[in-house]
Design an enzyme around this catalytic site. Structure first.
Site, PDB file in Angstrom:
ATOM      1  NE  ARG A 160      48.860  48.712  43.276  1.00  0.00           N
ATOM      2  CZ  ARG A 160      48.613  49.120  42.030  1.00  0.00           C
ATOM      3  NH1 ARG A 160      48.792  48.323  41.011  1.00  0.00           N
ATOM      4  NH2 ARG A 160      48.173  50.346  41.810  1.00  0.00           N
ATOM      5  N   GLY A 175      37.090  55.451  41.473  1.00  0.00           N
ATOM      6  CA  GLY A 175      37.286  54.015  41.707  1.00  0.00           C
ATOM      7  C   GLY A 175      38.734  53.589  41.849  1.00  0.00           C
ATOM      8  CB  THR A 183      44.460  50.714  41.831  1.00  0.00           C
ATOM      9  OG1 THR A 183      45.440  51.751  41.758  1.00  0.00           O
ATOM     10  CG2 THR A 183      45.058  49.418  41.307  1.00  0.00           C
ATOM     11  CG  HIS A 237      25.416  16.864  53.154  1.00  0.00           C
ATOM     12  ND1 HIS A 237      26.752  16.649  52.858  1.00  0.00           N
ATOM     13  CD2 HIS A 237      24.745  15.782  52.669  1.00  0.00           C
ATOM     14  CE1 HIS A 237      26.867  15.480  52.236  1.00  0.00           C
ATOM     15  NE2 HIS A 237      25.667  14.934  52.106  1.00  0.00           N
ATOM     16  CB  THR A 285      58.103  43.453  41.005  1.00  0.00           C
ATOM     17  OG1 THR A 285      57.917  44.621  40.192  1.00  0.00           O
ATOM     18  CG2 THR A 285      58.877  42.429  40.205  1.00  0.00           C
TER      19      THR A 285
END
Length: 476
Positions: free
Chosen positions: A274, A37, A39, A455, A272
């Site tokens: 990757r 999986g 990160t 709607h 900051t």
């Protein structure tokens, strides 16, 4: 050859490519050194969304004014930090297990170890039982990325840490500095302030939220930052960060690099951006030089390039290509590569890939910001224009008592083709998909104005925007 396809990296990109490859009849193996999986599942999208879901409820329940307007009164609201952390961890474990099982069920070989190319069609894997060499007709590199820590910042994983540690939620520091105001910094400022922490947000560029459309950034600051316990330092560089109790942050003017103030805080999250994982992948064995920032050079078909020329049967997908560092981009790239391998040439349409920040309320976008669209128009000789609609005029938002928000649609004046859509407001991450699909099909506001929306729903903020673009007035 041992396999038709070997994929190095089992993140969302590698996993998606493997499943698609098996569906196309390719004998496939996937090599992963850590957890299934990548990160997204283990240290990114999934656990952070779980934390945002829990902390968002806490924020909601503390908003007595909003609840009172709905006729609801609440007693004491309390939460258990450890239980919130466990909630995120349990979800990660479940999704990781599901991914592993899906590969096994489909007969994909999962090889645990560090994989790297060792020549044409050849992968060497360092496993716990020594080295293993396998061959494959095609190889896809999907090694992903890791958090970037600027020079001068020392990480101790306790008081100074990246998002990798933050998602464990091991503590709730009274005062935390967050370096960076991109989507990671914004999401964590949302989590921390909802759970009672004070935040100082530090941004080196001269404006907050620099990657977002300016109008959206302005409104989001008014809603997500100003009324909350968040102090901002803009145009300031965290020149030196020293872990400890307290954490000491030397703040300098970005332009002059001269230290202007020293902050003493309880903790510091470094958000900051990757950087790609491209070292120790054996790229030199096929004469590939990573480009700026360590990205693997690829062409539009995601073939890896050596000296500007594609290397046959070697591909790269995901964060390491530096195209758009998003899980669903990696997945789209993996599927496109498998299609191309199978003789059905396919390229990824990056402009129609949506993205979202799961703050409360959410921010989402697809395509270009207004400044980028203007630049493109000047280059290609067309005029752009934009319309805005507001959640405060939307019946569903009014019923929910959640009227903060805006949708902005940027399009070509001549053809009406959508160039960018930006939404800030309740469920923005779900609403953006309609715009992304329209952009994928290169639709014009002149067509979209006739699409019928339920709607009352939030989707009508886009309906109204299309009407405003074409007729000059909104709908409901």
């Amino acid at each position: 050859m041992d396999y038709d396809l070997v994929i190095i990296g089992a993140g969302v990109g590698g996993h998606g490519a493997a499943i698609h490859a098996v569906g196309c009849g390719l004998k496939t193996a996937i090599v992963e050194v850590a957890e299934m999986g990548g990160t997204c599942v283990n240290r990114g999208c999934i656990p952070s969304k779980a934390l945002l879901a829990a902390s968002g409820r806490v924020r909601e329940l503390h908003n007595t004014h909003h609840l009172k307007n709905l006729g609801i009164q609440l007693g004491q609201v309390s939460f258990d930090r450890q239980q919130i952390a466990n909630h995120a961890d349990n979800i990660v474990t479940k999704i990781r297990g599901d991914m592993t099982n899906s590969l096994k069920r489909l007969g994909i070989d999962v090889i645990q170890g560090w994989g790297k190319i060792s020549g044409a069609n050849k992968v060497t894997i360092e496993t716990s039982n020594g080295e293993k060499i396998i061959t494959a007709k095609d190889i896809i590199l999907a090694p992903g990325s890791v958090p970037f820590v600027p020079p001068g910042i020392t990480i101790d994983h306790q008081t100074v840490f990246t998002s990798d540690d933050a998602i464990k939620l091991e503590s709730l520091p009274q005062w935390i500095a967050i370096i960076g105001s991109g989507y990671i910094g914004l999401e964590f400022s949302d989590i921390y302030t909802a759970l009672g922490c004070e935040v100082t947000m530090i941004e080196a560029l001269d404006q907050l939220m620099p990657t977002f459309d300016p109008d959206i950034a302005k409104l989001a600051q008014r809603v997500l930052i100003t009324p909350r316990d968040i102090e901002t330092k803009v145009g300031k560089l965290a020149l030196k960060v020293t872990p400890g109790s307290p954490v000491i942050i030397e703040l300098a003017d970005t332009k002059t690099k001269e230290v202007e103030e020293v902050l003493e805080v309880d903790a510091c999250l470094v958000a900051t951006g990757r950087i790609p994982v491209s070292k120790n992948l054996g790229l030199e064995s096929v004469n590939v030089e990573p480009i700026r920032g360590g990205f693997i050079p690829t062409n539009d078909h995601l073939e890896v390039l050596s000296g500007g020329e594609p290397i046959p049967h070697l591909w790269a997908i995901g964060d390491v290509t530096g195209k758009m560092m998003l899980a669903h981009t990696a997945s789209a790239q993996g599927i496109a590569v498998v299609e191309t391998i199978c003789g059905r040439s396919r390229q990824v349409d990056y402009r129609s890939i949506p993205a979202a920040a799961f703050t409360h309320p959410e921010i989402s976008y697809v395509g270009l910001t207004e400044p980028a669209a203007k630049e493109l128009g000047e280059k290609e000789g067309f005029e752009i224009t934009s319309v805005k609609t507001y959640f405060k005029g939307n019946s569903k938002a009014i019923a929910e008592g959640e009227t903060e928000g805006m949708a902005k649609v940027i399009y070509r004046k001549d053809t009406g083709e959508l160039l960018g859509v930006h939404i800030f407001g309740l469920h923005a991450s779900d609403l953006i998909q309609e715009a992304a699909n329209a952009m994928y099909q290169r639709q014009s506001v002149h067509d979209l104005v006739f699409s019928v929306h339920t709607h009352p729903t939030l989707s009508e903020v886009l309906d109204e925007a299309y009407k405003r673009a074409v007729i000059g007035v909104g709908g409901h």
